[in-house]
Design an enzyme around this catalytic site. Structure first.
Site, PDB file in Angstrom:
ATOM      1  N   HIS A  28       0.850  -1.194   0.000  1.00 63.96           N
ATOM      2  CA  HIS A  28       0.000   0.000   0.000  1.00 63.96           C
ATOM      3  C   HIS A  28       0.883   1.241   0.000  1.00 63.96           C
ATOM      4  O   HIS A  28       2.102   1.139   0.127  1.00 63.96           O
ATOM      5  CB  HIS A  28      -0.984  -0.008   1.173  1.00 63.96           C
ATOM      6  CG  HIS A  28      -0.359   0.026   2.541  1.00 63.96           C
ATOM      7  ND1 HIS A  28       0.444  -0.972   3.035  1.00 63.96           N
ATOM      8  CD2 HIS A  28      -0.427   0.960   3.528  1.00 63.96           C
ATOM      9  CE1 HIS A  28       0.823  -0.673   4.269  1.00 63.96           C
ATOM     10  NE2 HIS A  28       0.306   0.503   4.596  1.00 63.96           N
ATOM     11  N   HIS A  37       1.419   3.874   1.957  1.00 65.43           N
ATOM     12  CA  HIS A  37       1.953   4.616   3.102  1.00 65.43           C
ATOM     13  C   HIS A  37       3.476   4.746   3.013  1.00 65.43           C
ATOM     14  O   HIS A  37       4.155   3.823   2.572  1.00 65.43           O
ATOM     15  CB  HIS A  37       1.543   3.945   4.420  1.00 65.43           C
ATOM     16  CG  HIS A  37       0.110   4.220   4.795  1.00 65.43           C
ATOM     17  ND1 HIS A  37      -0.606   3.435   5.670  1.00 65.43           N
ATOM     18  CD2 HIS A  37      -0.738   5.204   4.398  1.00 65.43           C
ATOM     19  CE1 HIS A  37      -1.829   3.926   5.803  1.00 65.43           C
ATOM     20  NE2 HIS A  37      -1.945   4.989   5.035  1.00 65.43           N
ATOM     21  N   ASP A  95       5.835   4.513   5.032  1.00 61.63           N
ATOM     22  CA  ASP A  95       6.704   3.521   5.679  1.00 61.63           C
ATOM     23  C   ASP A  95       6.705   2.190   4.919  1.00 61.63           C
ATOM     24  O   ASP A  95       7.254   1.199   5.395  1.00 61.63           O
ATOM     25  CB  ASP A  95       6.311   3.316   7.153  1.00 61.63           C
ATOM     26  CG  ASP A  95       4.906   2.798   7.345  1.00 61.63           C
ATOM     27  OD1 ASP A  95       3.989   3.275   6.650  1.00 61.63           O
ATOM     28  OD2 ASP A  95       4.707   1.906   8.193  1.00 61.63           O
ATOM     29  N   HIS A  96       6.089   2.186   3.709  1.00 62.49           N
ATOM     30  CA  HIS A  96       6.132   0.989   2.857  1.00 62.49           C
ATOM     31  C   HIS A  96       6.704   1.298   1.471  1.00 62.49           C
ATOM     32  O   HIS A  96       7.106   0.380   0.761  1.00 62.49           O
ATOM     33  CB  HIS A  96       4.732   0.369   2.756  1.00 62.49           C
ATOM     34  CG  HIS A  96       4.220  -0.056   4.105  1.00 62.49           C
ATOM     35  ND1 HIS A  96       4.188  -1.367   4.510  1.00 62.49           N
ATOM     36  CD2 HIS A  96       3.788   0.666   5.169  1.00 62.49           C
ATOM     37  CE1 HIS A  96       3.749  -1.429   5.761  1.00 62.49           C
ATOM     38  NE2 HIS A  96       3.495  -0.204   6.183  1.00 62.49           N
ATOM     39  N   HIS A 117      -7.441  -0.883   5.255  1.00 61.86           N
ATOM     40  CA  HIS A 117      -6.391  -0.044   5.877  1.00 61.86           C
ATOM     41  C   HIS A 117      -6.143   1.151   4.952  1.00 61.86           C
ATOM     42  O   HIS A 117      -6.121   2.304   5.394  1.00 61.86           O
ATOM     43  CB  HIS A 117      -5.133  -0.882   6.072  1.00 61.86           C
ATOM     44  CG  HIS A 117      -3.970  -0.135   6.639  1.00 61.86           C
ATOM     45  ND1 HIS A 117      -3.919   0.305   7.931  1.00 61.86           N
ATOM     46  CD2 HIS A 117      -2.795   0.267   6.064  1.00 61.86           C
ATOM     47  CE1 HIS A 117      -2.766   0.941   8.144  1.00 61.86           C
ATOM     48  NE2 HIS A 117      -2.069   0.925   7.020  1.00 61.86           N
ATOM     49  N   ASP A 163      -0.073  -4.073   5.978  1.00 64.10           N
ATOM     50  CA  ASP A 163      -0.688  -3.592   7.211  1.00 64.10           C
ATOM     51  C   ASP A 163      -2.148  -4.020   7.317  1.00 64.10           C
ATOM     52  O   ASP A 163      -2.956  -3.352   7.967  1.00 64.10           O
ATOM     53  CB  ASP A 163      -0.605  -2.057   7.296  1.00 64.10           C
ATOM     54  CG  ASP A 163       0.799  -1.563   7.593  1.00 64.10           C
ATOM     55  OD1 ASP A 163       1.713  -2.403   7.736  1.00 64.10           O
ATOM     56  OD2 ASP A 163       0.974  -0.341   7.675  1.00 64.10           O
ATOM     57  N   HIS A 182       4.727  -5.074  10.044  1.00 60.76           N
ATOM     58  CA  HIS A 182       5.284  -4.482  11.277  1.00 60.76           C
ATOM     59  C   HIS A 182       5.503  -5.543  12.353  1.00 60.76           C
ATOM     60  O   HIS A 182       4.779  -6.537  12.421  1.00 60.76           O
ATOM     61  CB  HIS A 182       4.323  -3.436  11.858  1.00 60.76           C
ATOM     62  CG  HIS A 182       4.227  -2.172  11.065  1.00 60.76           C
ATOM     63  ND1 HIS A 182       4.984  -1.062  11.342  1.00 60.76           N
ATOM     64  CD2 HIS A 182       3.460  -1.846   9.993  1.00 60.76           C
ATOM     65  CE1 HIS A 182       4.681  -0.091  10.479  1.00 60.76           C
ATOM     66  NE2 HIS A 182       3.752  -0.545   9.644  1.00 60.76           N
TER      67      HIS A 182
HETATM   68 FE    FE Z   1       2.836   0.542   8.028  1.00 62.69          FE
HETATM   69 ZN    ZN Z   2       0.140   1.438   6.563  1.00 60.90          ZN
END
Ligand code: FE
Ligand code: ZN
Length: 258
Positions: free
Chosen positions: A54, A56, A58-59, A113, A132, A170
């Protein structure tokens, strides 16, 4: 397929996936480029694809730097995320397939999400990368979808073969299991997994992967029809209807404040 978890940022996992026959590799969710590039070089493989579960940051944070360093790399993400995935080259949807060397993966569309979230499933390797959406003993926040969407995602992922290994985005396992235990204090599988996860984290070892079979035993967002869990949710929400979607909604609300 060789699967190398790469810890990135505070608690994220990127995964380097290597087809050992061809030395081709793909990386799932490179939050940062540096640790991924180091692993690619150390393994002596060719990075040919980036797969984003996805959009975000942090990905996807390492997408552009990796694309610059490894010429010709393809970047896969859901078509809805075309505008918000840096460097995306290959737009995918439910059922689409891709290859890492000679190994085939297929995309599962699991929006909630975020509304462009996908999982990457390797049927022959018996592994799924869930980003996530499904965590070990948990699920992601419902940022762009409903409890019904998340329930449908849990059902979809739990329909994969029981021995499918689950690799998530995570390292949230200990906290997730502590929450699970608050709703099912007599679940011996949760108790044992929590003890194990705490031991692993004390050694700074990762707690991934779990399996689909294990998630059915320990994950409160999968176990929404369990009697003890429902009774404890009802204590805090006396009016809750005891269908799967309503219980998941309240369970998620409790987790948001845990
Ligand atoms: Fe994440
Ligand atoms: Zn995420």
């Amino acid at each position: 397929m060789k699967i190398i978890p790469i810890p990135v940022l505070a608690d994220n996992y990127a995964y380097l996936l290597i087809d050992e026959a061809t030395k081709q590799a793909g990386v799932v969710d490179p939050s940062e480029a540096g640790p991924v590039a180091d692993t690619v070089k150390r393994e002596g493989v060719t990075l040919s694809s980036i797969i984003n579960t996805h959009h975000h940051w942090d990905h996807v944070g390492g997408n552009e730097e990796l694309a610059k360093e490894f010429a010709g790399v393809k970047i896969y993400g859901h078509k809805r995320d075309q505008a918000r995935t840096p460097g995306i080259t290959n737009l995918v949807d439910e059922g689409d397939t891709m290859k890492i060397g000679g190994i085939t993966a297929r995309f599962l569309f699991i929006p909630c999400h975020t509304n462009g979230h996908v999982a990457l499933h390797f049927p022959n390797e018996k592994a799924v990368f869930t980003g996530d959406t499904l965590f070990i003993a948990g699920c992601g926040r419902l940022f762009e979808g409903t409890a019904e969407d998340m329930h449908n995602n849990m059902v979809k992922l739990m329909s994969l073969p029981d021995d499918t290994r689950v690799y998530c985005g995570h390292e949230y396992t200990v906290k997730n299991l502590q929450f699970a235990l608050s709703l099912e204090p007599s679940n011996a599988k949760v108790q044992a997994k929590l003890q194990w996860a705490q031991d692993m984290r004390a050694k700074k070892a990762p707690t991934i992967p779990s399996t689909v079979a294990e998630e059915k035993e320990i994950n409160p967002f999968v176990r929404v029809l369990n009697g003890e869990l429902q009774a404890n949710v009802k204590k805090q929400f006396p009016d809750v209807a005891l269908d799967a979607v309503s219980v998941l909604a309240k369970t998620r609300q409790l987790k948001d404040n845990f």
